[in-house]
Scaffold this active site. Structure first.
Site, PDB file in Angstrom:
ATOM      1  N   ALA A  14      23.469  26.159  15.266  1.00 23.43           N
ATOM      2  CA  ALA A  14      23.105  24.841  15.801  1.00 23.43           C
ATOM      3  C   ALA A  14      22.434  23.965  14.744  1.00 23.43           C
ATOM      4  O   ALA A  14      21.971  22.873  15.042  1.00 23.43           O
ATOM      5  CB  ALA A  14      22.176  25.010  17.000  1.00 23.43           C
ATOM      6  N   GLY A  18      25.810  24.233  10.199  1.00 19.25           N
ATOM      7  CA  GLY A  18      26.639  24.737  11.302  1.00 19.25           C
ATOM      8  C   GLY A  18      27.487  23.635  11.907  1.00 19.25           C
ATOM      9  O   GLY A  18      28.685  23.813  12.165  1.00 19.25           O
ATOM     10  N   ARG A  95      14.705  24.121   2.807  1.00 17.62           N
ATOM     11  CA  ARG A  95      13.641  23.579   1.974  1.00 17.62           C
ATOM     12  C   ARG A  95      13.398  22.117   2.353  1.00 17.62           C
ATOM     13  O   ARG A  95      14.333  21.347   2.526  1.00 17.62           O
ATOM     14  CB  ARG A  95      14.114  23.660   0.516  1.00 17.62           C
ATOM     15  N   ASN A 108      12.182  33.980   4.406  1.00 16.29           N
ATOM     16  CA  ASN A 108      13.567  34.335   4.728  1.00 16.29           C
ATOM     17  C   ASN A 108      13.896  35.813   4.564  1.00 16.29           C
ATOM     18  O   ASN A 108      14.888  36.286   5.125  1.00 16.29           O
ATOM     19  CB  ASN A 108      14.518  33.486   3.897  1.00 16.29           C
ATOM     20  N   GLY A 133      22.225  30.667   3.435  1.00 20.12           N
ATOM     21  CA  GLY A 133      20.787  30.398   3.597  1.00 20.12           C
ATOM     22  C   GLY A 133      20.021  30.755   2.339  1.00 20.12           C
ATOM     23  O   GLY A 133      20.226  31.813   1.733  1.00 20.12           O
ATOM     24  N   ASP A 162      27.683  24.665  -6.227  1.00 23.13           N
ATOM     25  CA  ASP A 162      27.332  24.361  -7.617  1.00 23.13           C
ATOM     26  C   ASP A 162      28.599  24.186  -8.450  1.00 23.13           C
ATOM     27  O   ASP A 162      28.690  23.298  -9.298  1.00 23.13           O
ATOM     28  CB  ASP A 162      26.457  25.499  -8.169  1.00 23.13           C
ATOM     29  N   HIS A 190      21.740  30.521  -7.437  1.00 25.29           N
ATOM     30  CA  HIS A 190      21.862  29.202  -6.818  1.00 25.29           C
ATOM     31  C   HIS A 190      20.478  28.567  -6.816  1.00 25.29           C
ATOM     32  O   HIS A 190      19.726  28.637  -5.840  1.00 25.29           O
ATOM     33  CB  HIS A 190      22.413  29.294  -5.394  1.00 25.29           C
TER      34      HIS A 190
HETATM   35  P1  NAD Z   1      18.926  23.692   9.591  1.00 27.44           P
HETATM   36  O1  NAD Z   1      17.460  23.864   9.710  1.00 27.44           O
HETATM   37  O2  NAD Z   1      19.546  22.408  10.016  1.00 27.44           O
HETATM   38  O3  NAD Z   1      19.635  24.853  10.398  1.00 27.44           O
HETATM   39  C1  NAD Z   1      19.271  26.166  10.267  1.00 27.44           C
HETATM   40  C2  NAD Z   1      19.461  26.794  11.623  1.00 27.44           C
HETATM   41  O4  NAD Z   1      19.258  28.174  11.467  1.00 27.44           O
HETATM   42  C3  NAD Z   1      18.492  26.295  12.677  1.00 27.44           C
HETATM   43  O5  NAD Z   1      19.205  25.834  13.810  1.00 27.44           O
HETATM   44  C4  NAD Z   1      17.644  27.528  12.995  1.00 27.44           C
HETATM   45  O6  NAD Z   1      17.265  27.588  14.355  1.00 27.44           O
HETATM   46  C5  NAD Z   1      18.612  28.643  12.616  1.00 27.44           C
HETATM   47  N1  NAD Z   1      17.973  29.907  12.284  1.00 27.44           N
HETATM   48  C6  NAD Z   1      16.795  30.111  11.654  1.00 27.44           C
HETATM   49  N2  NAD Z   1      16.544  31.421  11.575  1.00 27.44           N
HETATM   50  C7  NAD Z   1      17.587  32.055  12.159  1.00 27.44           C
HETATM   51  C8  NAD Z   1      17.877  33.407  12.414  1.00 27.44           C
HETATM   52  N3  NAD Z   1      17.032  34.389  12.051  1.00 27.44           N
HETATM   53  N4  NAD Z   1      19.030  33.706  13.050  1.00 27.44           N
HETATM   54  C9  NAD Z   1      19.876  32.735  13.439  1.00 27.44           C
HETATM   55  N5  NAD Z   1      19.632  31.423  13.243  1.00 27.44           N
HETATM   56  C10 NAD Z   1      18.502  31.104  12.604  1.00 27.44           C
HETATM   57  O7  NAD Z   1      19.307  24.069   8.081  1.00 27.44           O
HETATM   58  P2  NAD Z   1      20.667  23.772   7.309  1.00 27.44           P
HETATM   59  O8  NAD Z   1      20.561  22.435   6.670  1.00 27.44           O
HETATM   60  O9  NAD Z   1      21.808  24.067   8.178  1.00 27.44           O
HETATM   61  O10 NAD Z   1      20.560  24.830   6.121  1.00 27.44           O
HETATM   62  C11 NAD Z   1      20.649  26.216   6.357  1.00 27.44           C
HETATM   63  C12 NAD Z   1      20.328  26.996   5.096  1.00 27.44           C
HETATM   64  O11 NAD Z   1      21.308  26.750   4.096  1.00 27.44           O
HETATM   65  C13 NAD Z   1      19.004  26.635   4.439  1.00 27.44           C
HETATM   66  O12 NAD Z   1      18.402  27.841   3.970  1.00 27.44           O
HETATM   67  C14 NAD Z   1      19.395  25.796   3.246  1.00 27.44           C
HETATM   68  O13 NAD Z   1      18.431  25.826   2.225  1.00 27.44           O
HETATM   69  C15 NAD Z   1      20.653  26.509   2.845  1.00 27.44           C
HETATM   70  N6  NAD Z   1      21.574  25.788   1.949  1.00 27.44           N
HETATM   71  C16 NAD Z   1      22.221  26.536   1.005  1.00 27.44           C
HETATM   72  C17 NAD Z   1      23.121  25.937   0.150  1.00 27.44           C
HETATM   73  C18 NAD Z   1      23.853  26.744  -0.900  1.00 27.44           C
HETATM   74  O14 NAD Z   1      24.560  26.137  -1.714  1.00 27.44           O
HETATM   75  N7  NAD Z   1      23.742  28.054  -0.954  1.00 27.44           N
HETATM   76  C19 NAD Z   1      23.347  24.561   0.260  1.00 27.44           C
HETATM   77  C20 NAD Z   1      22.692  23.843   1.248  1.00 27.44           C
HETATM   78  C21 NAD Z   1      21.780  24.464   2.093  1.00 27.44           C
HETATM   79  C1  LMR Z   2      21.503  22.637  -2.184  1.00 26.43           C
HETATM   80  O1  LMR Z   2      21.818  23.085  -3.295  1.00 26.43           O
HETATM   81  O2  LMR Z   2      21.865  21.518  -1.773  1.00 26.43           O
HETATM   82  C2  LMR Z   2      20.646  23.465  -1.292  1.00 26.43           C
HETATM   83  O3  LMR Z   2      20.513  24.747  -1.777  1.00 26.43           O
HETATM   84  C3  LMR Z   2      19.393  22.802  -0.942  1.00 26.43           C
HETATM   85  C4  LMR Z   2      18.204  23.302  -1.694  1.00 26.43           C
HETATM   86  O4  LMR Z   2      17.318  23.802  -1.015  1.00 26.43           O
HETATM   87  O5  LMR Z   2      18.186  23.183  -2.918  1.00 26.43           O
END
Ligand code: NAD
Ligand code: LMR
Length: 328
Positions: A14, A18, A95, A108, A133, A162, A190
Site C-alpha cells: 500500500a 507499491g 528515508r 529495517n 526496501g 542506479d 545502493h
Molecule cells: P512507503 O512508506 O510509501 O511504503 C512503504 C510501505 O511498506 C508502507 O505502506 C508500510 O506500511 C509498509 N511496510 C513497512 N513495514 C512493513 C513490513 N514489515 N511488512 C510489510 N509492509 C511493510 O515507502 P516507498 O516509497 O514505497 O519505499 C519503500 C522502500 O523502498 C523504502 O525503504 C525506500 O527507501 C526504498 N527505495 C529503494 C530504492 C532502490 O533503488 N533500492 C529506490 C526507492 C526507494
Molecule cells: C533512491 O535511490 O531513490 C532511494 O533509495 C531513496 C533513498 O533513500 O535514497
C-alpha cells in the site's frame, strides 16, 4: 493453452512504490503478456495500512486485467509468502529529508530477519527475491542469512535504478539514445558510494569512455549525480523516488525471469568471490541473464581509480554487515 499462474508476493503493497508497481505486474509488464499472476500482498497489521491496501485491491479489480488470476491481502509474512515464486520486498521505512541511509539499518533489520525466515519456511524452493526496501543490499543479506534452506543466489538487491540513472546521464552527455547504451554497470552498494562504471559501455559499437573522454566529468559530475540522485529526489519531492523505483524493479525481475538477450544488466547479488568481493556480500555486479539464472560478467579489468571506488563501496557494505551481525 494458457500458462499456469505464478505467485508474486509484494510487501509494502500500500506504499508509494507499491502503487506504481502492482498495476504493471498485473498487466504483464514484468513476467510477460502470456503469464497469469496471483498477487500476494503484504502490509503491516495497522488499520490504516490494511484499509489503504483494500483500496489498492479495489483499483486492481477495477482494471479487469486479464492476466490477474487472484489477489490476496495479508498482514502475516508466512501467509503472504506461501508457495510464492517471486517476492518483491519493498516494505520498509523510507528515508525522509535529512536522514542518512545508515540510520535506517537498525529499523529495517528486524523486518528482513522475520521475512527471510518466513520465505525460508513457506516460499517456493525456487523463489526469486528482490529487495527494494533500503538499505537494500544489507536487507537482502539479512533475508538471505535468515533463509538457510533456500539457495543464497536467489536473494538479490535492486541496483537497477542506479543503472538506469547512469544510462540516462550518459545519454544526456553524449546526445545519444538511452536505449542504444550497452555494457554499463554499477558496482557495490545502493548508496552514494556506488560506482557507476561506463568504461566498458558502448553506443552503436563506439566506446562511451572515448566519446566522453573527460575523467574530471566522470569523477566530479557523473558519479556524484548518479550517487546522490535518490537524495536529490527526496529534497525535491519530499518523498523518495517511487515510479522510477517501481520501473527498475520491473526491469530487474523481467530480465531475471525472461533473460537479457546477452546484454549486461546490473543486479545486487551475493558474491562468490568475484573481483575480490568477499563471498556472501550482496554487491552490485554486471550480470547477464538467461533461463531464469543470472551470471556475473567476469574477467573485466579493474584500473586503479575503479579499484579505489570499489574498495570504498565494499567497505561501507562490510560496515553494514558488521552492524547487523548480532541479529543473524
Ligand atoms: P512507503 O512508506 O510509501 O511504503 C512503504 C510501505 O511498506 C508502507 O505502506 C508500510 O506500511 C509498509 N511496510 C513497512 N513495514 C512493513 C513490513 N514489515 N511488512 C510489510 N509492509 C511493510 O515507502 P516507498 O516509497 O514505497 O519505499 C519503500 C522502500 O523502498 C523504502 O525503504 C525506500 O527507501 C526504498 N527505495 C529503494 C530504492 C532502490 O533503488 N533500492 C529506490 C526507492 C526507494
Ligand atoms: C533512491 O535511490 O531513490 C532511494 O533509495 C531513496 C533513498 O533513500 O535514497
Amino acid at each position: 493453452m494458457s500458462k499456469k499462474p505464478v505467485r508474486v508476493a509484494v510487501t509494502g503493497a500500500a506504499g508509494q512504490i507499491g502503487y506504481a508497481l502492482l498495476f504493471r505486474i498485473a498487466s504483464g509488464e514484468m513476467l510477460g503478456k502470456d503469464q497469469p499472476v496471483i498477487l500476494q500482498l503484504l502490509e503491516i497489521p495497522d488499520e490504516r495500512a490494511q484499509n489503504a491496501l483494500k483500496g489498492v485491491i479495489m483499483e486492481l479489480e477495477d482494471c479487469a486485467f486479464p492476466l490477474l488470476a487472484g489477489i490476496e491481502a495479508h498482514s502475516n509474512p508466512e501467509e503472504a509468502f506461501k508457495d510464492t515464486d517471486y517476492a518483491l520486498l519493498v516494505g520498509a521505512r523510507p528515508r525522509g529529508p535529512g536522514m542518512e541511509r545508515a540510520d535506517l539499518l537498525a529499523a529495517n533489520a528486524a523486518i528482513f530477519t522475520v521475512q527471510g525466515k518466513a520465505l525460508n519456511k513457506v516460499a517456493s524452493r525456487n523463489v526469486k527475491v528482490l529487495v527494494v526496501g533500503n538499505p537494500a543490499n544489507t536487507n537482502a543479506y539479512i533475508a538471505m542469512k535468515s533463509a538457510p534452506d533456500l539457495p543464497a543466489k536467489n536473494f538479490t538487491a535492486m541496483l537497477r535504478l542506479d543503472h538506469n540513472r547512469a544510462a540516462s546521464q550518459i545519454a544526456a552527455k553524449t546526445g545519444k539514445a538511452v536505449g542504444d547504451i550497452k555494457s554499463l554497470t554499477v558496482w557495490g552498494n545502493h548508496s552514494p558510494t556506488m560506482y557507476a562504471d561506463y568504461r566498458f559501455a558502448t553506443i552503436n559499437g563506439e566506446s562511451v569512455k572515448d566519446m566522453i573522454n573527460d575523467q574530471v566529468w566522470n569523477a566530479e559530475v557523473f558519479l556524484p549525480t548518479v550517487g546522490k540522485r535518490g537524495a536529490a529526489i527526496i529534497a525535491a519531492r519530499g518523498l523518495s523516488s517511487a515510479a522510477s523505483a517501481a520501473n527498475a524493479a520491473i526491469d530487474h525481475m523481467r530480465d531475471w525471469a525472461l533473460g537479457s538477450n546477452g546484454e549486461w544488466v546490473t543486479m545486487g547479488v551475493p558474491s562468490n568471490g568475484e573481483y575480490g568481493i568477499p563471498a556472501g556480500i550482496v554487491f552490485g555486479f554486471p550480470v547477464t541473464t538467461e533461463n531464469g539464472e543470472y551470471k556475473i560478467v567476469e574477467g573485466l579489468e579493474i584500473d586503479a581509480f575503479s579499484q579505489e571506488c570499489i574498495n570504498k563501496t565494499l567497505a561501507e557494505l562490510q560496515g553494514e554487515a558488521d552492524g547487523v551481525k548480532h541479529l543473524l
